[in-house]
Design a protein around this motif. Structure first.
Motif, PDB file in Angstrom:
ATOM      1  N   SER A  41     -10.277   7.446   6.591  1.00  0.00           N
ATOM      2  CA  SER A  41      -9.683   8.400   7.523  1.00  0.00           C
ATOM      3  C   SER A  41      -8.622   9.262   6.834  1.00  0.00           C
ATOM      4  CB  SER A  41      -9.064   7.656   8.711  1.00  0.00           C
ATOM      5  OG  SER A  41      -8.377   8.537   9.571  1.00  0.00           O
ATOM      6  N   LEU A  42      -7.821   8.630   5.982  1.00  0.00           N
ATOM      7  CA  LEU A  42      -6.795   9.379   5.263  1.00  0.00           C
ATOM      8  C   LEU A  42      -7.414  10.365   4.278  1.00  0.00           C
ATOM      9  CD1 LEU A  42      -4.039   6.702   4.542  1.00  0.00           C
ATOM     10  CD2 LEU A  42      -3.823   8.741   5.962  1.00  0.00           C
ATOM     11  N   ARG A  43      -8.515   9.984   3.647  1.00  0.00           N
ATOM     12  CA  ARG A  43      -9.184  10.898   2.721  1.00  0.00           C
ATOM     13  C   ARG A  43      -9.641  12.159   3.439  1.00  0.00           C
ATOM     14  NH1 ARG A  43     -11.001   6.214  -0.200  1.00  0.00           N
ATOM     15  NH2 ARG A  43     -12.665   5.861   1.319  1.00  0.00           N
ATOM     16  N   ARG A  44     -10.120  11.988   4.674  1.00  0.00           N
ATOM     17  CA  ARG A  44     -10.580  13.151   5.429  1.00  0.00           C
ATOM     18  C   ARG A  44      -9.410  13.994   5.936  1.00  0.00           C
ATOM     19  NH1 ARG A  44     -14.048   9.274   7.927  1.00  0.00           N
ATOM     20  NH2 ARG A  44     -12.709   9.402   9.775  1.00  0.00           N
ATOM     21  N   ALA A  45      -8.372  13.319   6.448  1.00  0.00           N
ATOM     22  CA  ALA A  45      -7.253  14.043   7.047  1.00  0.00           C
ATOM     23  C   ALA A  45      -6.323  14.649   5.999  1.00  0.00           C
ATOM     24  CB  ALA A  45      -6.463  13.107   7.967  1.00  0.00           C
ATOM     25  N   CYS A  46      -6.146  13.960   4.885  1.00  0.00           N
ATOM     26  CA  CYS A  46      -5.195  14.405   3.857  1.00  0.00           C
ATOM     27  C   CYS A  46      -5.839  14.277   2.481  1.00  0.00           C
ATOM     28  CB  CYS A  46      -3.912  13.573   3.909  1.00  0.00           C
ATOM     29  SG  CYS A  46      -3.200  13.340   5.538  1.00  0.00           S
ATOM     30  N   PRO A  47      -6.763  15.150   2.144  1.00  0.00           N
ATOM     31  CA  PRO A  47      -7.505  15.000   0.882  1.00  0.00           C
ATOM     32  C   PRO A  47      -6.631  15.106  -0.357  1.00  0.00           C
ATOM     33  CG  PRO A  47      -7.972  17.120   1.923  1.00  0.00           C
ATOM     34  CD  PRO A  47      -7.222  16.314   2.921  1.00  0.00           C
ATOM     35  N   ASP A  48      -5.468  15.756  -0.252  1.00  0.00           N
ATOM     36  CA  ASP A  48      -4.592  15.895  -1.408  1.00  0.00           C
ATOM     37  C   ASP A  48      -3.408  14.937  -1.349  1.00  0.00           C
ATOM     38  OD1 ASP A  48      -3.433  17.101   0.782  1.00  0.00           O
ATOM     39  OD2 ASP A  48      -2.522  18.740  -0.379  1.00  0.00           O
TER      40      ASP A  48
ATOM     41  N   ARG B 116       4.152  23.088  -3.256  1.00  0.00           N
ATOM     42  CA  ARG B 116       4.828  22.364  -4.329  1.00  0.00           C
ATOM     43  C   ARG B 116       4.187  20.996  -4.553  1.00  0.00           C
ATOM     44  NH1 ARG B 116      10.456  23.116  -5.465  1.00  0.00           N
ATOM     45  NH2 ARG B 116      10.768  20.881  -5.078  1.00  0.00           N
ATOM     46  N   ASN B 117       4.516  20.374  -5.674  1.00  0.00           N
ATOM     47  CA  ASN B 117       4.105  18.990  -5.886  1.00  0.00           C
ATOM     48  C   ASN B 117       4.710  18.132  -4.786  1.00  0.00           C
ATOM     49  OD1 ASN B 117       2.829  19.669  -8.286  1.00  0.00           O
ATOM     50  ND2 ASN B 117       4.663  19.287  -9.519  1.00  0.00           N
ATOM     51  N   GLY B 118       3.902  17.269  -4.183  1.00  0.00           N
ATOM     52  CA  GLY B 118       4.400  16.455  -3.084  1.00  0.00           C
ATOM     53  C   GLY B 118       3.892  15.031  -3.140  1.00  0.00           C
ATOM     54  N   VAL B 119       4.739  14.091  -2.738  1.00  0.00           N
ATOM     55  CA  VAL B 119       4.403  12.670  -2.737  1.00  0.00           C
ATOM     56  C   VAL B 119       4.928  12.044  -1.452  1.00  0.00           C
ATOM     57  CG1 VAL B 119       4.596  10.476  -3.967  1.00  0.00           C
ATOM     58  CG2 VAL B 119       4.676  12.613  -5.238  1.00  0.00           C
ATOM     59  N   VAL B 120       4.117  11.180  -0.856  1.00  0.00           N
ATOM     60  CA  VAL B 120       4.568  10.357   0.271  1.00  0.00           C
ATOM     61  C   VAL B 120       4.891   8.977  -0.275  1.00  0.00           C
ATOM     62  CG1 VAL B 120       3.889   9.239   2.424  1.00  0.00           C
ATOM     63  CG2 VAL B 120       3.240  11.612   2.000  1.00  0.00           C
ATOM     64  N   ILE B 121       6.075   8.488   0.071  1.00  0.00           N
ATOM     65  CA  ILE B 121       6.481   7.138  -0.326  1.00  0.00           C
ATOM     66  C   ILE B 121       6.633   6.304   0.940  1.00  0.00           C
ATOM     67  CG2 ILE B 121       8.251   5.729  -1.417  1.00  0.00           C
ATOM     68  CD1 ILE B 121       8.799   7.925  -3.332  1.00  0.00           C
TER      69      ILE B 121
ATOM     70  N   LEU C 152       1.426   7.951   7.877  1.00  0.00           N
ATOM     71  CA  LEU C 152       1.191   8.606   6.601  1.00  0.00           C
ATOM     72  C   LEU C 152       0.715  10.045   6.780  1.00  0.00           C
ATOM     73  CD1 LEU C 152      -0.480   5.644   4.676  1.00  0.00           C
ATOM     74  CD2 LEU C 152       1.921   6.357   4.672  1.00  0.00           C
ATOM     75  N   THR C 153      -0.082  10.276   7.822  1.00  0.00           N
ATOM     76  CA  THR C 153      -0.531  11.642   8.097  1.00  0.00           C
ATOM     77  C   THR C 153       0.644  12.532   8.460  1.00  0.00           C
ATOM     78  OG1 THR C 153      -2.679  10.821   8.871  1.00  0.00           O
ATOM     79  CG2 THR C 153      -2.075  13.048   9.512  1.00  0.00           C
ATOM     80  N   ASP C 154       1.536  12.026   9.314  1.00  0.00           N
ATOM     81  CA  ASP C 154       2.722  12.793   9.703  1.00  0.00           C
ATOM     82  C   ASP C 154       3.634  13.049   8.504  1.00  0.00           C
ATOM     83  OD1 ASP C 154       1.799  12.766  12.280  1.00  0.00           O
ATOM     84  OD2 ASP C 154       3.219  11.264  13.013  1.00  0.00           O
ATOM     85  N   ALA C 155       3.804  12.033   7.656  1.00  0.00           N
ATOM     86  CA  ALA C 155       4.660  12.190   6.478  1.00  0.00           C
ATOM     87  C   ALA C 155       4.074  13.223   5.528  1.00  0.00           C
ATOM     88  CB  ALA C 155       4.838  10.851   5.770  1.00  0.00           C
ATOM     89  N   HIS C 156       2.771  13.212   5.372  1.00  0.00           N
ATOM     90  CA  HIS C 156       2.115  14.198   4.511  1.00  0.00           C
ATOM     91  C   HIS C 156       2.326  15.611   5.051  1.00  0.00           C
ATOM     92  CE1 HIS C 156      -1.484  16.579   3.268  1.00  0.00           C
ATOM     93  NE2 HIS C 156      -1.172  16.082   2.095  1.00  0.00           N
ATOM     94  N   ALA C 157       2.328  15.759   6.368  1.00  0.00           N
ATOM     95  CA  ALA C 157       2.529  17.078   6.981  1.00  0.00           C
ATOM     96  C   ALA C 157       3.943  17.600   6.754  1.00  0.00           C
ATOM     97  CB  ALA C 157       2.231  17.002   8.476  1.00  0.00           C
ATOM     98  N   ALA C 158       4.876  16.706   6.435  1.00  0.00           N
ATOM     99  CA  ALA C 158       6.262  17.123   6.205  1.00  0.00           C
ATOM    100  C   ALA C 158       6.455  17.733   4.824  1.00  0.00           C
ATOM    101  CB  ALA C 158       7.201  15.931   6.364  1.00  0.00           C
ATOM    102  N   LEU C 159       5.457  17.621   3.946  1.00  0.00           N
ATOM    103  CA  LEU C 159       5.559  18.167   2.592  1.00  0.00           C
ATOM    104  C   LEU C 159       5.241  19.658   2.570  1.00  0.00           C
ATOM    105  CD1 LEU C 159       3.762  15.281   0.671  1.00  0.00           C
ATOM    106  CD2 LEU C 159       6.223  15.758   0.687  1.00  0.00           C
ATOM    107  N   ASP C 160       5.708  20.331   1.544  1.00  0.00           N
ATOM    108  CA  ASP C 160       5.428  21.755   1.333  1.00  0.00           C
ATOM    109  C   ASP C 160       4.156  21.857   0.498  1.00  0.00           C
ATOM    110  OD1 ASP C 160       5.310  24.401   0.584  1.00  0.00           O
ATOM    111  OD2 ASP C 160       7.459  24.586   0.188  1.00  0.00           O
ATOM    112  N   PRO C 161       3.068  22.400   1.036  1.00  0.00           N
ATOM    113  CA  PRO C 161       1.806  22.459   0.283  1.00  0.00           C
ATOM    114  C   PRO C 161       1.871  23.344  -0.954  1.00  0.00           C
ATOM    115  CG  PRO C 161       1.649  23.740   2.305  1.00  0.00           C
ATOM    116  CD  PRO C 161       2.942  22.980   2.387  1.00  0.00           C
TER     117      PRO C 161
END
Length: 267
Positions: A237-244, A212-217, A201-210
């Motif tokens: 851990s996810l809250r700390r690594a990917c707060p948005d 723009r609106n982004g969603v991990v599915i 999930l952390t890697d998938a979140h990093a693939a988004l463009d900050p």
């Protein structure tokens, strides 16, 4: 025959159509009885076919020695926004070896600048062929709902989230050709390896463009085998690594842990 069916929507109206006869030289039906239960629907109106009646939340139609020309259509009118995404749950109780899949869908509200979707398919060793078939259908349904300003990247997950081959692993607009290539990539998945859900999930979140609106599915069983395994610690851990992080999950497979995905989606 018992089945669930998606009804096409035009504005506030969904139509159920039952093909019955040909316009030219239709066959005869000796006894015809139709009963459609709409009691569970939040409807503002029901448009009935000729001769039908609405009684106690049921659309009923009966004919004897009837030659139908075309389809029997019932229009269901509600106040739901056309942009809303929902999943319908069959009200019948499965028996025997029949299976019912319950899907909860909640896509973000449309944005003038579009939304980016990082779709990560868990292809670790526990993923079976049936799960991949469901995942492919879910991806197909998602891609068909997106607009011209939306973009999608496809990733596969085991010890992390790795981009699909070529440009499919990068955010791009959904054309008919790209949709077919994405579905083909999902069809060619060969499961294997352990599952580190947090890293996926952390890697998938990093693939988004900050910008723009982004969603991990996430599509998978929600069962990590390495890394953080406890749902509460994983969520923290996810809250700390990917707060948005905005996360949507579809629990797939025998013994899927939907409670884990619910906990993570609340991060």
């Amino acid at each position: 025959i018992t089945f669930a069916q998606w009804l096409p929507r035009e504005g506030s109206t969904r139509r159920y159509a039952l093909p019955l006869g040909a316009p030219q030289d239709p066959g005869m039906i000796g006894e015809f009885s139709f009963d459609m239960d709409v009691t569970g629907e939040p409807l503002s109106a029901v448009r009935l076919p000729q001769g039908a009646r609405l009684q106690n939340g049921h659309v009923r139609l009966q004919h004897a020695d009837w030659r139908p020309r075309g389809a029997l259509a019932v229009d269901l009118v509600d106040d739901v926004s056309p942009a809303a995404a929902r999943a319908w749950i069959p009200s019948y109780t499965p028996r025997g070896d029949r299976r019912v899949m319950r899907v909860e869908v909640a896509l973000p509200a449309p944005s003038p600048t579009g939304t980016d979707f990082a779709v990560v398919l868990d292809d670790s060793a526990a993923t079976g062929a049936g799960s991949l078939d469901i995942a492919r259908a879910a991806v197909d349904a998602l891609l068909r709902q997106l607009g011209a300003q939306d973009r999608v990247a496809l990733l596969f997950g085991d010890l992390g989230a790795r981009p699909a081959e070529g440009d499919l692993g990068r955010l791009g607009a959904v054309t008919a050709a790209r949709r077919e290539r994405v579905l083909d990539a999902v069809s060619r998945v060969r499961p294997g390896g352990a599952s580190d859900l947090g890293r996926m999930l952390t890697d998938a979140h990093a693939a988004l463009d900050p910008r723009r609106n982004g969603v991990v599915i996430y599509l998978g069983d929600g069962a990590p085998t390495v890394g953080l395994i406890d749902p509460s610690r994983l969520a923290e851990s996810l809250r700390r690594a990917c707060p948005d992080l905005r996360l949507l999950g579809l629990a797939i497979g025998q013994g899927a842990h939907d409670e884990v995905l619910r906990a993570l989606a609340g991060t």
